[in-house]
Motif scaffolding. Sequence first.
Motif, short mmCIF file in Angstrom:
data_model
loop_
_atom_site.label_atom_id
_atom_site.label_comp_id
_atom_site.label_asym_id
_atom_site.label_seq_id
_atom_site.Cartn_x
_atom_site.Cartn_y
_atom_site.Cartn_z
N ARG A 472 18.53 40.46 46.13
CA ARG A 472 19.02 40.17 47.49
C ARG A 472 18.53 41.24 48.47
NH1 ARG A 472 23.06 36.85 48.98
NH2 ARG A 472 24.12 36.81 46.97
N GLU A 476 15.58 41.01 51.87
CA GLU A 476 16.08 41.12 53.26
C GLU A 476 15.02 40.81 54.32
OE1 GLU A 476 17.92 44.94 53.60
OE2 GLU A 476 19.77 44.28 52.62
N GLU A 479 14.54 37.14 55.10
CA GLU A 479 15.59 36.33 55.74
C GLU A 479 15.10 35.77 57.07
OE1 GLU A 479 19.21 38.60 55.88
OE2 GLU A 479 19.24 38.79 53.69
N THR A 484 16.11 33.34 51.30
CA THR A 484 17.24 34.17 50.88
C THR A 484 17.49 33.96 49.39
OG1 THR A 484 18.79 32.40 51.30
CG2 THR A 484 18.37 33.92 53.14
N ASP A 486 20.27 33.04 48.10
CA ASP A 486 21.03 31.80 47.92
C ASP A 486 20.10 30.59 47.89
OD1 ASP A 486 23.28 33.30 47.86
OD2 ASP A 486 23.78 33.01 49.98
#
Length: 652
Positions: A472, A476, A479, A484, A486
């Motif tokens: 994650r 960054e 993003e 991402t 997710d």
Amino acid sequence: MIVRTACPHDCFDCCGIEAEVKDGAVVALKGSQSHPVTRGFLCGKVQGYLRRQYSKDRLLYPLRREGSSFRRIGWEEALDEVACGLERARALKGPSSVLSYSDAGSMGYLKSLEGRFWGEFGGATFASGSLCSAAGLEAMAADYGRIGQHDPEDIPNSRLIALWGRNPMVTNIHMVPYIRKAKERGAKVVLVNPMPSESEALADYAVKPRPGSDAALALGLAREIIASDMHDGGYIGRHVEGYASYLEEAMSWTLGRTSDVTGVPVEDIRMFARDYALVKPASIWLGFGLQRHAGGGNAVRAVNALGAITGNIGRPGGGVNYSNRSSRVLNPLGYEGRMKDVKLVWKGRLADDIRALGDGFIEMAVIARSNPMLQCPDTEDLERVFEKIPLKVVFEHFMTDTAKAADIVLPAATFLEEDELYCSYFHNYVSLGRKAVEPLGEARPDIEIMKGMAERLGIGCLSGRTALEWIRYALEPMEAYGITLDRLMDEGWVRFPAPMVPWQDGKFPTASGRIMVGSPAPPKYIPPHELPDKEYPFYLITGALRDRLHSQYDNLGADPAGLQAVYVHPEAARRLGLKELSVVEVYTKHAAMRFLMVFDDRMRQDVIYAHHGRWKDRNGGINRLIKGYLADMGGQGALYDCAAGIRPSEVR
Ligand code: SF4
């Protein structure tokens, strides 16, 4: 249950994979149909990965050397001893008395976290440079300002595709459907390669320069293109820097001189020059072999220049493509401070460089995801150098030639047993590799092993985040592009929005804003470190075997048992009185080794060829024959600069 993951191997394609899990074990692997580039098929190696995953020979427990064998120990004992060795070395001679050697045995991005450990430790002697592609990467960045590549989806727009040292039929199999699509649309394919290549099946014709003469060929092609007024003067005027000095260099490469140096007939040079300059758009797809020579970086720069002078840069279906770096817009995970005590040794010259640090300077070596005792040059000398290192620690899946030379062997998790992040160096997809099963036995992900070492030394930089949390964090900067963790959890892979065609706007991030074709100096031909002569009349080069990935998979019987094959042109063999399938000895200035001789009439008559990566206990270890030389850029090893002879095996 189906778990989506991605291939961790050092391969262009970075395939999307689905692992079927039952009762805590992976029972089947297949290519994911949903991956837009790799489209549901895997190479044979990874299709059969479960043989590797569940091999009876897999290392599952930490091992400690005892005399000539190993005994199983627990993780506590293993990590205590490793930490103790690190502390002792640092106290005795400083952090740089520890050699850190790691490579591309897994392409997982989290592996770069090891840099944090070494930073906090205070430094190390890092095995730097590359056995793989560094000269070419530096050449691409020097000419264009950064490394860009056409998206695979653009390949069918080419009217001519030159596979220059690239063998997609073996090492980039998901490129092949794109080439076939281009051919269906009428594209011509030219293969440039001194060695026999499976990809000749895709080509309209092949050009076979002497190994290490690619810069001469590219400069000779340039002269022919310019002298025949087939260049793109408008593009040169707008986008080329240093054209005058480049022109002066290129014009010295007459057809006769080019043919003399490269061994390519004049008519073939003319034909290729004409095709490349006039059949537009034309793309060049480079492999890595041409830059594993003394002048490897210059060779890539000379090929880049061809793209520029014909106006093939920044146009759909064009480009000079090498190794994609576009999707690596990630937070760096390595150490960002200044390490206190750092030394560098080159992988391509490892034995000599370690020795040059001073006899007995290296107290300890930590080796991960690599097999230097087989894959570095001059392996017999390297064995002698390694023997003198008091403590050698190796992270491995199997008892490789390097693990056999270790004092402590630590069992590493496979890609099916860890969460990871992968970026391809062919396409633009970023892939999440999900852990499908728990590590077998007591195997651990590399980063967990490093964490165990760190904790014992009071180094906390690897603690506090799980693998997914590190991913994650790494993501960054993505993003902003909608990529991402997710989303990757949901979709498996997401395309980074790199342009389909780099430099379409004609803006190059170089000092001049133009392609640095002749600036600060034009590319030149640099002869190989070793050239054939009367005693060693052949160039010896090696290439990839379809069922091996470097040295991985060899222990699973990647090729038939017995002596390894060496390929020779039948005429060259007959001149030496050698018969097909006879046992021969290939000798160089450095060592000799026995092979089974196989005829191949696709060979140049002055080249002998074998596959690299075969383990020593399977009659392999070909890199004992080659000396550790460096190329001109990037700390790249010049592994293909080797002159050799061949004789019946009984003659010594
Ligand atoms: S080695 Fe290459 S072709 Fe084979 S599965 Fe991995 S990425 Fe795909």
